[in-house]
Design a protein around this motif. Structure first.
Motif, PDB file in Angstrom:
ATOM      1  N   ALA A   1       0.950  -1.120  -0.231  1.00 43.89           N
ATOM      2  CA  ALA A   1       0.153   0.199   0.329  1.00 43.89           C
ATOM      3  C   ALA A   1       0.836   1.323  -0.340  1.00 43.89           C
ATOM      4  O   ALA A   1       0.330   2.374  -0.566  1.00 43.89           O
ATOM      5  CB  ALA A   1      -0.763  -0.036   1.520  1.00 43.89           C
ATOM      6  N   ASP A   2       1.804   1.406   0.596  1.00 43.07           N
ATOM      7  CA  ASP A   2       2.653   2.380   0.532  1.00 43.07           C
ATOM      8  C   ASP A   2       3.242   2.516  -0.303  1.00 43.07           C
ATOM      9  O   ASP A   2       3.436   3.214  -1.123  1.00 43.07           O
ATOM     10  CB  ASP A   2       4.025   1.842   1.729  1.00 43.07           C
ATOM     11  CG  ASP A   2       4.520   3.103   2.022  1.00 43.07           C
ATOM     12  OD1 ASP A   2       4.834   4.522   1.908  1.00 43.07           O
ATOM     13  OD2 ASP A   2       6.088   3.206   2.773  1.00 43.07           O
ATOM     14  N   ALA A   3       3.864   1.577  -1.408  1.00 44.88           N
ATOM     15  CA  ALA A   3       5.088   1.273  -2.427  1.00 44.88           C
ATOM     16  C   ALA A   3       3.673   1.999  -3.766  1.00 44.88           C
ATOM     17  O   ALA A   3       4.299   2.881  -4.524  1.00 44.88           O
ATOM     18  CB  ALA A   3       4.844  -0.006  -3.271  1.00 44.88           C
ATOM     19  N   ALA A   4       2.463   1.555  -3.202  1.00 46.65           N
ATOM     20  CA  ALA A   4       1.377   1.514  -4.395  1.00 46.65           C
ATOM     21  C   ALA A   4       0.886   3.305  -4.176  1.00 46.65           C
ATOM     22  O   ALA A   4      -0.133   4.177  -5.113  1.00 46.65           O
ATOM     23  CB  ALA A   4       0.037   1.317  -4.045  1.00 46.65           C
ATOM     24  N   GLY A   5       1.278   4.436  -3.035  1.00 46.98           N
ATOM     25  CA  GLY A   5       0.650   5.442  -2.401  1.00 46.98           C
ATOM     26  C   GLY A   5      -0.795   5.270  -1.993  1.00 46.98           C
ATOM     27  O   GLY A   5      -1.354   6.502  -2.560  1.00 46.98           O
ATOM     28  N   ALA A   6      -1.528   4.531  -1.286  1.00 47.75           N
ATOM     29  CA  ALA A   6      -1.887   4.346  -0.508  1.00 47.75           C
ATOM     30  C   ALA A   6      -2.412   6.178   0.119  1.00 47.75           C
ATOM     31  O   ALA A   6      -0.772   5.805   0.686  1.00 47.75           O
ATOM     32  CB  ALA A   6      -1.674   3.059   0.210  1.00 47.75           C
ATOM     33  N   ASP A   7      -3.226   6.242   0.614  1.00 45.60           N
ATOM     34  CA  ASP A   7      -3.499   7.237   1.841  1.00 45.60           C
ATOM     35  C   ASP A   7      -3.807   7.061   2.943  1.00 45.60           C
ATOM     36  O   ASP A   7      -2.992   7.081   4.153  1.00 45.60           O
ATOM     37  CB  ASP A   7      -4.713   8.138   1.217  1.00 45.60           C
ATOM     38  CG  ASP A   7      -4.385   9.205   0.158  1.00 45.60           C
ATOM     39  OD1 ASP A   7      -4.037   9.069  -0.013  1.00 45.60           O
ATOM     40  OD2 ASP A   7      -5.387   8.165  -1.034  1.00 45.60           O
ATOM     41  N   ALA A   8      -4.197   5.717   2.606  1.00 48.71           N
ATOM     42  CA  ALA A   8      -4.220   4.678   4.442  1.00 48.71           C
ATOM     43  C   ALA A   8      -4.223   3.314   4.260  1.00 48.71           C
ATOM     44  O   ALA A   8      -4.456   2.635   3.108  1.00 48.71           O
ATOM     45  CB  ALA A   8      -5.070   5.600   5.006  1.00 48.71           C
ATOM     46  N   VAL A   9      -4.406   2.233   5.307  1.00 48.99           N
ATOM     47  CA  VAL A   9      -4.678   1.236   5.896  1.00 48.99           C
ATOM     48  C   VAL A   9      -5.392   0.886   6.788  1.00 48.99           C
ATOM     49  O   VAL A   9      -5.050   2.176   8.061  1.00 48.99           O
ATOM     50  CB  VAL A   9      -3.203  -0.273   5.875  1.00 48.99           C
ATOM     51  CG1 VAL A   9      -3.461  -0.995   5.976  1.00 48.99           C
ATOM     52  CG2 VAL A   9      -2.924   0.913   4.422  1.00 48.99           C
ATOM     53  N   VAL A  10      -6.069   0.565   7.065  1.00 51.76           N
ATOM     54  CA  VAL A  10      -7.148   0.275   8.218  1.00 51.76           C
ATOM     55  C   VAL A  10      -7.222  -1.510   8.143  1.00 51.76           C
ATOM     56  O   VAL A  10      -7.397  -2.024   7.669  1.00 51.76           O
ATOM     57  CB  VAL A  10      -8.494   0.137   7.705  1.00 51.76           C
ATOM     58  CG1 VAL A  10      -9.347  -0.238   8.797  1.00 51.76           C
ATOM     59  CG2 VAL A  10      -9.226   2.129   7.062  1.00 51.76           C
ATOM     60  N   PHE A  11      -6.636  -1.678   9.723  1.00 44.57           N
ATOM     61  CA  PHE A  11      -6.573  -2.787   9.798  1.00 44.57           C
ATOM     62  C   PHE A  11      -8.297  -3.338  11.036  1.00 44.57           C
ATOM     63  O   PHE A  11      -8.174  -2.715  11.778  1.00 44.57           O
ATOM     64  CB  PHE A  11      -5.589  -3.523  11.287  1.00 44.57           C
ATOM     65  CG  PHE A  11      -4.216  -3.737  10.675  1.00 44.57           C
ATOM     66  CD1 PHE A  11      -3.268  -4.695  11.167  1.00 44.57           C
ATOM     67  CD2 PHE A  11      -3.436  -2.855   9.364  1.00 44.57           C
ATOM     68  CE1 PHE A  11      -2.354  -4.840   9.740  1.00 44.57           C
ATOM     69  CE2 PHE A  11      -2.287  -2.980   9.468  1.00 44.57           C
ATOM     70  CZ  PHE A  11      -1.665  -3.849   9.755  1.00 44.57           C
ATOM     71  N   THR A  12      -8.655  -3.725  10.643  1.00 45.09           N
ATOM     72  CA  THR A  12     -10.007  -4.526  10.988  1.00 45.09           C
ATOM     73  C   THR A  12      -9.943  -5.173  12.457  1.00 45.09           C
ATOM     74  O   THR A  12      -8.968  -5.382  12.357  1.00 45.09           O
ATOM     75  CB  THR A  12     -11.469  -5.066  10.383  1.00 45.09           C
ATOM     76  OG1 THR A  12     -10.594  -6.546  10.064  1.00 45.09           O
ATOM     77  CG2 THR A  12     -11.229  -4.409   9.021  1.00 45.09           C
ATOM     78  N   ASP A  13     -11.300  -5.171  12.848  1.00 43.58           N
ATOM     79  CA  ASP A  13     -10.625  -5.741  14.970  1.00 43.58           C
ATOM     80  C   ASP A  13     -10.710  -7.337  14.894  1.00 43.58           C
ATOM     81  O   ASP A  13      -9.971  -7.423  16.341  1.00 43.58           O
ATOM     82  CB  ASP A  13     -12.383  -5.123  15.156  1.00 43.58           C
ATOM     83  CG  ASP A  13     -13.581  -5.628  14.991  1.00 43.58           C
ATOM     84  OD1 ASP A  13     -13.029  -6.189  13.587  1.00 43.58           O
ATOM     85  OD2 ASP A  13     -14.253  -5.550  15.497  1.00 43.58           O
ATOM     86  N   ALA A  14     -10.721  -7.467  13.823  1.00 43.83           N
ATOM     87  CA  ALA A  14     -10.426  -9.725  13.186  1.00 43.83           C
ATOM     88  C   ALA A  14      -9.284  -9.839  13.334  1.00 43.83           C
ATOM     89  O   ALA A  14      -8.738 -10.828  12.759  1.00 43.83           O
ATOM     90  CB  ALA A  14     -11.215  -9.686  13.075  1.00 43.83           C
ATOM     91  N   SER A  15      -8.561  -8.874  12.558  1.00 39.20           N
ATOM     92  CA  SER A  15      -7.330  -8.425  12.186  1.00 39.20           C
ATOM     93  C   SER A  15      -5.743  -8.407  13.085  1.00 39.20           C
ATOM     94  O   SER A  15      -6.088  -8.101  14.347  1.00 39.20           O
ATOM     95  CB  SER A  15      -7.045  -7.567  11.221  1.00 39.20           C
ATOM     96  OG  SER A  15      -7.510  -7.671  10.177  1.00 39.20           O
ATOM     97  N   VAL A  16      -5.113  -9.012  12.471  1.00 38.69           N
ATOM     98  CA  VAL A  16      -3.710  -9.229  13.759  1.00 38.69           C
ATOM     99  C   VAL A  16      -2.961  -8.031  14.349  1.00 38.69           C
ATOM    100  O   VAL A  16      -3.228  -7.126  13.311  1.00 38.69           O
ATOM    101  CB  VAL A  16      -2.423 -10.419  13.107  1.00 38.69           C
ATOM    102  CG1 VAL A  16      -1.962  -9.276  10.909  1.00 38.69           C
ATOM    103  CG2 VAL A  16      -1.536 -10.217  13.383  1.00 38.69           C
ATOM    104  N   ASP A  17      -2.806  -7.781  14.815  1.00 43.42           N
ATOM    105  CA  ASP A  17      -2.229  -6.816  15.700  1.00 43.42           C
ATOM    106  C   ASP A  17      -0.901  -6.147  14.531  1.00 43.42           C
ATOM    107  O   ASP A  17       0.293  -6.388  14.127  1.00 43.42           O
ATOM    108  CB  ASP A  17      -1.313  -7.703  17.211  1.00 43.42           C
ATOM    109  CG  ASP A  17      -0.332  -6.205  17.985  1.00 43.42           C
ATOM    110  OD1 ASP A  17      -0.511  -4.343  17.006  1.00 43.42           O
ATOM    111  OD2 ASP A  17       0.381  -6.354  18.637  1.00 43.42           O
ATOM    112  N   LEU A  18      -1.532  -5.119  14.979  1.00 42.04           N
ATOM    113  CA  LEU A  18      -0.264  -3.922  13.245  1.00 42.04           C
ATOM    114  C   LEU A  18       1.153  -3.861  13.798  1.00 42.04           C
ATOM    115  O   LEU A  18       2.198  -4.374  13.186  1.00 42.04           O
ATOM    116  CB  LEU A  18      -0.464  -2.359  13.532  1.00 42.04           C
ATOM    117  CG  LEU A  18      -0.363  -1.752  13.185  1.00 42.04           C
ATOM    118  CD1 LEU A  18       0.256  -1.388  11.503  1.00 42.04           C
ATOM    119  CD2 LEU A  18      -0.685   0.639  13.558  1.00 42.04           C
TER     120      LEU A  18
END
Length: 281
Positions: free
Chosen positions: A145-162
């Motif tokens: 996401a960083d490399a593609a120039g995304a503006d943000a990433v969202v980790f949902t509550d059921a995903s692994v710890d950032l």
């Protein structure tokens, strides 16, 4: 850092070493709101990053050899006000979560952003990790996401710890490059993005829509969020139903499928290219 006969090394029994070691465990990370960043790239990024005006890097453990090899990183850490501790390799190995430590382990403040702030910024490209459990995959998607120039990433509550050490390592410093929201229920994430004018696409190998067709139709030039699901079983039906469209990456060869990080890279770069083309017109 220097004693009368040479560098003064921190004791393996130091409370600072013990506190850093505990950050390998999620409950301690959450309690202290601190995490570990290992290796020169991650520590370099942490040393110049700030959270609400405060330096992200608060403490650095380094071997003498690493301090000499990465003198500019040590200098940046000191400039950030971080406590710098010289340590022998056994101490670094004790703190580190890698098999072959690189001689630098930083202790950093949590840096996630409130989801509402991400929405207020008017994002055009967002990656949403829904039920992503493997920390290496999560960190790699963040890096994509960083490399593609995304503006943000969202980790949902059921995903692994950032802040899982494997996730931090896999992102190779991208943790420090773009806003990341954590613990957001997937329904709230999708609705919030839609309310902000973002088209939400679910990436799924069984999707009705083909990524190539979407690109040919010119429908991907606007603000877009991609939902990426679990490595083993993808996205549940209830999550797919939340999206504006369910899109599959076409398989032109004989491969059965793409892994999560590869599919994420393809989708994010497709959106980034379509958005750039739209702005150029």
């Amino acid at each position: 850092m220097t004693g009368p006969t040479g560098p003064e090394l921190i004791s393996p029994r130091s409370t600072r070493v013990a506190a850093a070691r505990r950050l390998a465990r999620r409950n301690f990370r959450g309690k202290e709101r601190l995490f570990l960043a290992e290796g020169p790239q991650a520590v370099r990024e942490a040393a110049v990053h700030r959270v609400d005006g405060e330096p992200t890097l608060v403490e650095l453990f380094t071997t003498v050899e690493a301090a000499e090899r990465y003198a500019e990183i040590i200098g940046a850490a000191r400039d950030a006000g971080a406590r710098v501790h010289l340590a022998d390799e056994t101490v670094i190995a004790d703190i580190s979560t890698t098999v072959t430590p690189q001689g630098l382990v930083g202790v950093c403040r949590f840096l996630d952003s409130p989801f509402e702030e991400i929405l207020k910024a008017g994002p055009e490209l967002v990656a949403v990790l829904a039920n992503v459990r493997d920390p290496g995959n999560a960190g790699t998607v963040l890096r994509c996401a960083d490399a593609a120039g995304a503006d943000a990433v969202v980790f949902t509550d059921a995903s692994v710890d950032l802040y899982n050490p494997k996730s931090v390592r896999a992102s190779v410093g991208s943790h420090f490059h773009l806003p990341v929201a954590v613990g957001v229920p997937v329904e709230r994430a999708v609705q919030g993005l839609k309310d902000a004018g973002v088209r939400v696409l679910a990436a799924d190998g069984a999707g009705d829509d083909d990524l190539d067709d979407e690109l040919d139709a010119g429908t991907m030039g606007g603000p877009t969020a991609w939902i990426f699901g679990n490595e083993a079983w993808g996205l549940p039906e209830e999550t797919r139903e939340l999206a504006d469209a369910v899109v599959r990456v076409p398989i032109h060869g004989k491969a059965e499928s793409l892994n999560l990080a590869t599919a994420a890279a393809v989708c994010l770069y497709a959106s980034a290219r379509a958005q750039r083309a739209g702005r150029a017109r």
